[in-house]
Design an enzyme around this catalytic site. Sequence first.
Site, short mmCIF file in Angstrom:
data_model
loop_
_atom_site.label_atom_id
_atom_site.label_comp_id
_atom_site.label_asym_id
_atom_site.label_seq_id
_atom_site.Cartn_x
_atom_site.Cartn_y
_atom_site.Cartn_z
N SER A 184 32.83 46.53 35.62
CA SER A 184 34.29 46.63 35.66
C SER A 184 34.97 46.23 34.33
CB SER A 184 34.86 45.83 36.84
OG SER A 184 34.29 44.54 36.90
N ASP A 189 35.73 29.14 36.93
CA ASP A 189 35.69 29.57 38.33
C ASP A 189 36.77 30.66 38.52
OD1 ASP A 189 35.38 29.57 41.18
OD2 ASP A 189 37.19 28.35 41.26
N GLY A 190 36.36 31.80 39.05
CA GLY A 190 37.27 32.94 39.17
C GLY A 190 38.46 32.67 40.09
N HIS A 225 34.57 51.31 41.36
CA HIS A 225 34.91 51.70 39.99
C HIS A 225 35.72 53.00 39.93
CE1 HIS A 225 31.35 49.00 38.60
NE2 HIS A 225 32.46 48.31 38.79
N ASP A 234 36.36 40.24 42.72
CA ASP A 234 35.10 40.87 43.16
C ASP A 234 34.01 39.80 43.28
OD1 ASP A 234 33.15 42.75 43.70
OD2 ASP A 234 32.94 43.41 41.61
C1 LIG Z 1 29.93 41.44 42.31
S1 LIG Z 1 29.62 40.70 40.78
C2 LIG Z 1 30.86 41.34 39.72
C3 LIG Z 1 30.72 42.77 39.35
C4 LIG Z 1 31.79 43.29 38.42
N1 LIG Z 1 33.12 42.93 38.88
C5 LIG Z 1 31.70 44.80 38.31
O1 LIG Z 1 32.31 45.52 39.12
O2 LIG Z 1 31.03 45.28 37.38
C6 LIG Z 1 30.20 39.06 41.02
C7 LIG Z 1 30.09 38.17 39.78
O3 LIG Z 1 30.76 36.94 40.05
C8 LIG Z 1 30.07 35.90 39.38
N2 LIG Z 1 30.50 34.64 40.03
C9 LIG Z 1 29.96 33.99 41.09
N3 LIG Z 1 30.73 32.94 41.43
C10 LIG Z 1 31.78 32.93 40.57
C11 LIG Z 1 32.93 32.12 40.44
N4 LIG Z 1 33.16 31.08 41.27
N5 LIG Z 1 33.81 32.40 39.46
C12 LIG Z 1 33.62 33.46 38.63
N6 LIG Z 1 32.54 34.27 38.70
C13 LIG Z 1 31.64 34.02 39.66
C14 LIG Z 1 28.62 36.26 39.53
O4 LIG Z 1 27.84 35.62 38.55
C15 LIG Z 1 28.67 37.80 39.38
O5 LIG Z 1 28.47 38.16 38.04
#
Ligand SMILES: C[S@@+](CC[C@H](N)C(=O)[O-])C[C@H]1O[C@@H](n2cnc3c(N)ncnc32)[C@H](O)[C@@H]1O
Length: 284
Positions: free
Chosen positions: A100, A143-144, A18, A164
Amino acid sequence: MNYRHAFHAGNFADVMKHVILTRILVHLRLKPAPFRAIDTHAGTGLYDLGADEAERTQEWRGGVDRLGEPFAPEVEALIAPYRAILATVRRRHGDAYPGSPLIMRELMRPQDRAVFVELHPEDGAVLARRFRRDAAVKVLHLDGWTALHALIPAKERRGLVLVDPPYEEPGELERLAREMAKALNKWPTGIFAGWDPIKDQRDVDGPAAIIAGAAPGKALRLELMIDQPTEPDRLNGCGLFVANPPWTLAPEAETILPALAERLARGRYGGFRCETLAARDAGH
Ligand SMILES: C[S@@+](CC[C@H](N)C(=O)[O-])C[C@H]1O[C@@H](n2cnc3c(N)ncnc32)[C@H](O)[C@@H]1O
């Protein structure tokens, strides 16, 4: 999908990620032209540090909780925007830590736009509720990895994509590098920041080689180590690959990371790395 960021919010890895994120956004704000912020794995955006999850792991005690004492003035100057966001969040929400999406939103100006992507149904719903009245933000339940490629290039031409993932699947570190390389090809001017967990720094050499091959001379390998890799199953550090970094980021990271390594080390050992990946790094 078992990973919930609420157990880890505010830990050393969040602090590193961050703080660097704020430095990139501060740089993007220097020009009046709008930018686009994209968070492909966004989480819920805000974490209650008094909640059961945070109480159970207490990870924030090894991270944000250690930032009480001021750093040297040159470090303080660089982490001031991050500290200002922490203070705003505490004022509004009490004992809480920003994720984030909230950090990105705090540093956006009226002309900037954001897309936050979260696949977990509950966390995604919390995130969507948080921004439901915010016309500058779109929250997608997707899906990310798919979203990463669907959302670029952004029409603004300037922007930052944070990738992330939770690292629940085997091979996700290589996947991060491959997806970043592909995304760079699609949006060569976008800034991409990909987070990676580090048990042993050598594990990151392969992914670094992929990114070096895709963006020779145009990507940074930033790492913060809080312990020696003697315990292979423990998170001993973390990193960010930043492709197309602002020119200011490497010297800033050289100032910030050693200070964080000293402050956040588990024992006596703390280390950092700030390297520009060159074509020769692609040869691993
Ligand atoms: C490490 S955390 C994110 C933290 C956030 N970026 C932060 O810095 O505050 C990862 C997130 O990805 C989500 N996630 C898991 N698989 C995913 C996918 N295929 N697509 C999108 N999000 C996903 C999880 O539910 C989780 O909330």
